[in-house]
Design a protein around this motif. Sequence first.
Motif, PDB file in Angstrom:
ATOM      1  N   THR A  39      19.066  86.798 111.073  1.00  0.00           N
ATOM      2  CA  THR A  39      19.779  87.676 110.149  1.00  0.00           C
ATOM      3  C   THR A  39      20.271  88.935 110.848  1.00  0.00           C
ATOM      4  O   THR A  39      19.699  89.366 111.846  1.00  0.00           O
ATOM      5  CB  THR A  39      18.879  88.099 108.979  1.00  0.00           C
ATOM      6  OG1 THR A  39      17.813  88.884 109.472  1.00  0.00           O
ATOM      7  CG2 THR A  39      18.335  86.899 108.252  1.00  0.00           C
ATOM      8  N   GLY A  40      21.304  89.491 110.271  1.00  0.00           N
ATOM      9  CA  GLY A  40      21.817  90.761 110.761  1.00  0.00           C
ATOM     10  C   GLY A  40      20.904  91.894 110.338  1.00  0.00           C
ATOM     11  O   GLY A  40      19.821  91.675 109.784  1.00  0.00           O
ATOM     12  N   GLY A  64      20.799  92.411 102.837  1.00  0.00           N
ATOM     13  CA  GLY A  64      21.665  91.505 102.096  1.00  0.00           C
ATOM     14  C   GLY A  64      22.054  90.258 102.855  1.00  0.00           C
ATOM     15  O   GLY A  64      22.511  89.279 102.274  1.00  0.00           O
ATOM     16  N   HIS A  65      21.858  90.269 104.151  1.00  0.00           N
ATOM     17  CA  HIS A  65      22.163  89.087 104.955  1.00  0.00           C
ATOM     18  C   HIS A  65      20.986  88.124 104.968  1.00  0.00           C
ATOM     19  O   HIS A  65      21.156  86.946 105.266  1.00  0.00           O
ATOM     20  CB  HIS A  65      22.523  89.493 106.383  1.00  0.00           C
ATOM     21  CG  HIS A  65      23.815  90.235 106.434  1.00  0.00           C
ATOM     22  ND1 HIS A  65      24.991  89.665 106.837  1.00  0.00           N
ATOM     23  CD2 HIS A  65      24.122  91.513 106.094  1.00  0.00           C
ATOM     24  CE1 HIS A  65      25.963  90.545 106.761  1.00  0.00           C
ATOM     25  NE2 HIS A  65      25.463  91.683 106.303  1.00  0.00           N
ATOM     26  N   MET A  66      19.792  88.611 104.664  1.00  0.00           N
ATOM     27  CA  MET A  66      18.612  87.757 104.649  1.00  0.00           C
ATOM     28  C   MET A  66      18.398  87.106 103.288  1.00  0.00           C
ATOM     29  O   MET A  66      18.030  85.937 103.200  1.00  0.00           O
ATOM     30  CB  MET A  66      17.370  88.553 105.020  1.00  0.00           C
ATOM     31  CG  MET A  66      16.090  87.756 104.910  1.00  0.00           C
ATOM     32  SD  MET A  66      14.645  88.763 105.180  1.00  0.00           S
ATOM     33  CE  MET A  66      14.346  88.412 106.880  1.00  0.00           C
ATOM     34  N   HIS A  76      14.621  88.832 112.682  1.00  0.00           N
ATOM     35  CA  HIS A  76      15.081  89.944 111.859  1.00  0.00           C
ATOM     36  C   HIS A  76      14.770  91.263 112.550  1.00  0.00           C
ATOM     37  O   HIS A  76      13.947  91.314 113.464  1.00  0.00           O
ATOM     38  CB  HIS A  76      14.443  89.882 110.466  1.00  0.00           C
ATOM     39  CG  HIS A  76      12.950  89.913 110.470  1.00  0.00           C
ATOM     40  ND1 HIS A  76      12.228  91.071 110.602  1.00  0.00           N
ATOM     41  CD2 HIS A  76      12.044  88.909 110.381  1.00  0.00           C
ATOM     42  CE1 HIS A  76      10.938  90.781 110.583  1.00  0.00           C
ATOM     43  NE2 HIS A  76      10.800  89.489 110.456  1.00  0.00           N
ATOM     44  N   PRO A  77      15.401  92.347 112.112  1.00  0.00           N
ATOM     45  CA  PRO A  77      15.146  93.660 112.705  1.00  0.00           C
ATOM     46  C   PRO A  77      13.686  94.091 112.539  1.00  0.00           C
ATOM     47  O   PRO A  77      12.976  93.592 111.659  1.00  0.00           O
ATOM     48  CB  PRO A  77      16.077  94.597 111.924  1.00  0.00           C
ATOM     49  CG  PRO A  77      17.161  93.717 111.429  1.00  0.00           C
ATOM     50  CD  PRO A  77      16.495  92.407 111.134  1.00  0.00           C
ATOM     51  N   ARG A  91      10.051  91.885 106.881  1.00  0.00           N
ATOM     52  CA  ARG A  91       8.860  91.033 106.783  1.00  0.00           C
ATOM     53  C   ARG A  91       8.302  91.071 105.361  1.00  0.00           C
ATOM     54  O   ARG A  91       7.845  90.063 104.840  1.00  0.00           O
ATOM     55  CB  ARG A  91       7.797  91.465 107.797  1.00  0.00           C
ATOM     56  CG  ARG A  91       6.590  90.558 107.830  1.00  0.00           C
ATOM     57  CD  ARG A  91       6.927  89.147 108.281  1.00  0.00           C
ATOM     58  NE  ARG A  91       5.940  88.198 107.791  1.00  0.00           N
ATOM     59  CZ  ARG A  91       6.064  86.894 107.871  1.00  0.00           C
ATOM     60  NH1 ARG A  91       7.110  86.354 108.441  1.00  0.00           N
ATOM     61  NH2 ARG A  91       5.145  86.111 107.404  1.00  0.00           N
ATOM     62  N   LYS A  92       8.381  92.215 104.720  1.00  0.00           N
ATOM     63  CA  LYS A  92       7.887  92.333 103.349  1.00  0.00           C
ATOM     64  C   LYS A  92       8.688  91.422 102.408  1.00  0.00           C
ATOM     65  O   LYS A  92       8.128  90.807 101.507  1.00  0.00           O
ATOM     66  CB  LYS A  92       7.952  93.781 102.873  1.00  0.00           C
ATOM     67  CG  LYS A  92       7.338  93.979 101.517  1.00  0.00           C
ATOM     68  CD  LYS A  92       7.227  95.426 101.144  1.00  0.00           C
ATOM     69  CE  LYS A  92       6.570  95.503  99.775  1.00  0.00           C
ATOM     70  NZ  LYS A  92       6.185  96.821  99.395  1.00  0.00           N
ATOM     71  N   ILE A  93       9.986  91.323 102.627  1.00  0.00           N
ATOM     72  CA  ILE A  93      10.822  90.437 101.813  1.00  0.00           C
ATOM     73  C   ILE A  93      10.379  88.989 101.992  1.00  0.00           C
ATOM     74  O   ILE A  93      10.268  88.227 101.022  1.00  0.00           O
ATOM     75  CB  ILE A  93      12.320  90.605 102.169  1.00  0.00           C
ATOM     76  CG1 ILE A  93      12.809  91.963 101.677  1.00  0.00           C
ATOM     77  CG2 ILE A  93      13.159  89.475 101.588  1.00  0.00           C
ATOM     78  CD1 ILE A  93      14.155  92.356 102.209  1.00  0.00           C
TER      79      ILE A  93
END
Length: 117
Positions: free
Chosen positions: A24-25, A29-31, A52-53, A59-61
């Motif tokens: 993901t970027g 919203g990209h994830m 992911h960043p 990670r929480k998402i």
Amino acid sequence: RRSKMTMKKEESKEHKKLHLYLVTGSMVGHMVPLLPSAEELLKRGHSITFFHPTVPKFRKIIETAKLNKCASVTYHPKSTKLYEFMKSHIEDPSNIRPDVIVYDFFEYEKLQPRSRQ
């Protein structure tokens, strides 16, 4: 003794389990659109690594979506060239090579507003 037809049916039931990289970027919203697909893929027995960043909310998402089985690899969005980072990760023999890479290639930093004429 099993017939050839029975053996073929049993073989078709066994699907190859895939390992996917979901990249993901640097914007949440990209994830989010990837989460339902990730959930379904996990239900079907596939494994997933999210790239992911380093921002903790990513990670929480993943955890909130109950995708704890997914591995995470983080990167620094401002200092990392994602393509090179991915390439080095894939070439490292200690990492599981992916069967599929789903990559969000949208580069919002390079977009410039169109001028109105």
